[in-house]
Design a protein around this motif. Structure first.
Motif, short mmCIF file in Angstrom:
data_model
loop_
_atom_site.label_atom_id
_atom_site.label_comp_id
_atom_site.label_asym_id
_atom_site.label_seq_id
_atom_site.Cartn_x
_atom_site.Cartn_y
_atom_site.Cartn_z
N VAL A 100 -9.87 -33.07 21.32
CA VAL A 100 -10.25 -31.68 21.08
C VAL A 100 -11.76 -31.50 21.20
CG1 VAL A 100 -10.37 -29.84 19.35
CG2 VAL A 100 -8.24 -31.12 19.68
N MET A 101 -12.54 -32.40 20.61
CA MET A 101 -13.99 -32.21 20.61
C MET A 101 -14.58 -32.33 22.02
SD MET A 101 -14.48 -31.30 17.62
CE MET A 101 -16.24 -31.05 17.83
N VAL A 102 -13.98 -33.18 22.84
CA VAL A 102 -14.43 -33.28 24.24
C VAL A 102 -14.21 -31.95 24.95
CG1 VAL A 102 -14.00 -34.38 26.47
CG2 VAL A 102 -14.08 -35.77 24.38
N GLU A 103 -13.02 -31.37 24.75
CA GLU A 103 -12.73 -30.09 25.39
C GLU A 103 -13.66 -28.99 24.89
OE1 GLU A 103 -8.60 -29.60 24.51
OE2 GLU A 103 -7.98 -30.60 26.36
N GLN B 195 -14.05 -26.39 27.81
CA GLN B 195 -12.74 -26.31 28.46
C GLN B 195 -11.74 -25.56 27.59
OE1 GLN B 195 -11.88 -30.44 29.13
NE2 GLN B 195 -13.20 -30.58 30.93
N ARG B 196 -12.05 -25.42 26.33
CA ARG B 196 -11.18 -24.71 25.41
C ARG B 196 -12.06 -24.04 24.36
NH1 ARG B 196 -5.90 -27.34 22.45
NH2 ARG B 196 -5.43 -27.81 24.62
N ARG B 197 -11.70 -22.81 24.00
CA ARG B 197 -12.47 -22.08 23.01
C ARG B 197 -11.50 -21.30 22.11
NH1 ARG B 197 -16.88 -23.76 21.39
NH2 ARG B 197 -17.38 -24.21 23.56
N PRO B 198 -10.84 -22.01 21.17
CA PRO B 198 -9.86 -21.35 20.32
C PRO B 198 -10.52 -20.43 19.30
CG PRO B 198 -10.22 -23.59 19.58
CD PRO B 198 -11.00 -23.44 20.85
N ASP B 199 -9.76 -19.47 18.81
CA ASP B 199 -10.28 -18.59 17.77
C ASP B 199 -10.40 -19.32 16.44
OD1 ASP B 199 -10.37 -16.46 19.52
OD2 ASP B 199 -8.32 -15.82 19.05
N GLY C 30 -0.52 -39.00 16.75
CA GLY C 30 -0.14 -37.59 16.62
C GLY C 30 -1.00 -36.69 17.48
N GLY C 31 -2.30 -36.96 17.50
CA GLY C 31 -3.20 -36.17 18.35
C GLY C 31 -2.93 -36.40 19.82
N ASN C 32 -2.64 -37.64 20.19
CA ASN C 32 -2.32 -37.96 21.58
C ASN C 32 -1.07 -37.22 22.03
OD1 ASN C 32 -1.76 -40.95 23.54
ND2 ASN C 32 -3.39 -39.46 23.78
#
Length: 297
Positions: A31-34, A39-43, A105-107
């Motif tokens: 997540v932190m890489v994205e 590459q990702r910007r969630p609310d 779980g994250g994978n």
């Protein structure tokens, strides 16, 4: 971006029900890489780091119930005997720092076709324990991946644990990359022998839109080992049998060309990995059988 940090599992489920688009954060190695590369910007981010039960595991006679946030390092150190294939895969994940943070779980949640834990979970036989305020359900790992970085979780569900069958025979994992770790796999392959049921299971990564099993190859090898009496005799697997198994594993792939390798190369490499890992696991099985016979004598 709103940062949500529940203290209990029940609170996490309630938050996820209220905010289904909240992005779960466990180890953060994906997540932190994205986020860093935009590459990702969630609310909202849903940080699960305060929930201690996710970092524990339980075992019974046949299964390990692995909490979703158990880091790879713990699997390598504490669960190698029960989950040898997954422990081998964990060794290839990133650096020691990443292995201290990254989780199965994250994978699974990221659902990358190249996820290192996925082939080992497919070969061992696993179920993903998904939970929401509506209840709990078990999703067979082969049904969990629905597309490139897509999974079968409902919007309000979180991964609580993974239930993995304990090894009853040798398991192996191998991957092709520019180095052993800290690299995204060009392709990966896992195989597990299950002497109790006299079956073989496989897992292929980074060679199709989703991780997958080579079921036709498994069925062929199951029949060859059964009909040839190999489980009882412990004789070496004939090269033509191993070669055809490898061909069927290659045929199961649905790769694409990208910057890490061509589709043709991936098919070829999966076949090589299948033949080699089968050889390693069968030699382990033969050694175990020989030692068992010697102890009985």
């Amino acid at each position: 971006m709103e940062f949500l940090r529940p203290a209990t599992w029940e609170e996490a489920l309630a938050v996820k029900a209220e905010h289904p688009t909240a992005l779960p954060l466990a180890g953060g190695t994906d997540v932190m890489v994205e986020l860093n590369f935009d590459q990702r910007r969630p609310d909202r981010l849903l940080d699960l780091g305060r929930i201690d039960e996710l970092r524990t595991w339980q075992t019974d006679a046949e299964t390990v119930r692995l909490g979703a946030a158990v880091p790879y390092t713990r699997i390598m150190e504490r669960l190698r005997a029960d989950l040898p294939g997954l422990a081998l895969a964990a060794h290839t994940v990133g650096s020691p720092q990443i292995r201290n943070r990254g989780t199965v779980g994250g994978n699974l949640g990221a659902a990358s076709p190249a996820g290192d834990s996925h082939p080992a979970l497919l070969a061992a036989g696993a179920d993903v324990e998904a939970e929401s305020v509506r209840g709990t359900r078990l999703i067979p790992v082969e049904d969990f991946f629905t597309g490139v970085k897509r999974n079968a979780l409902a919007p309000d569900e979180l991964i609580r644990a993974v239930r993995i069958r304990k090894a009853d025979g040798p398991q192996q994992f191998s991957k092709v990359g520019t180095r052993n770790a800290m690299v995204i796999a060009v392709c990966a392959f896992a195989v597990a022998l299950h002497p109790r049921t006299r079956t073989v299971r496989t897992g292929i990564g980074s060679a199709a839109p989703t991780p997958l099993r080579a079921t036709e190859a498994e069925e062929y090898l199951d029949a060859a080992l059964r009909d040839g009496g190999f489980w009882d005799s412990g004789r070496p697997i004939p090269p033509p049998v191993a070669a055809h198994f490898a061909e069927l594993c290659s045929a199961a792939c649905r790769p694409v060309d990208d910057v890490r390798g061509s589709a043709a190369y991936r098919r070829r490499a999966v076949g090589v990995l299948a033949r080699r890992t089968l050889g390693w696991t069968w030699e382990q099985y033969r050694t175990m059988a020989t030692e068992g016979d010697a102890q009985c004598a």
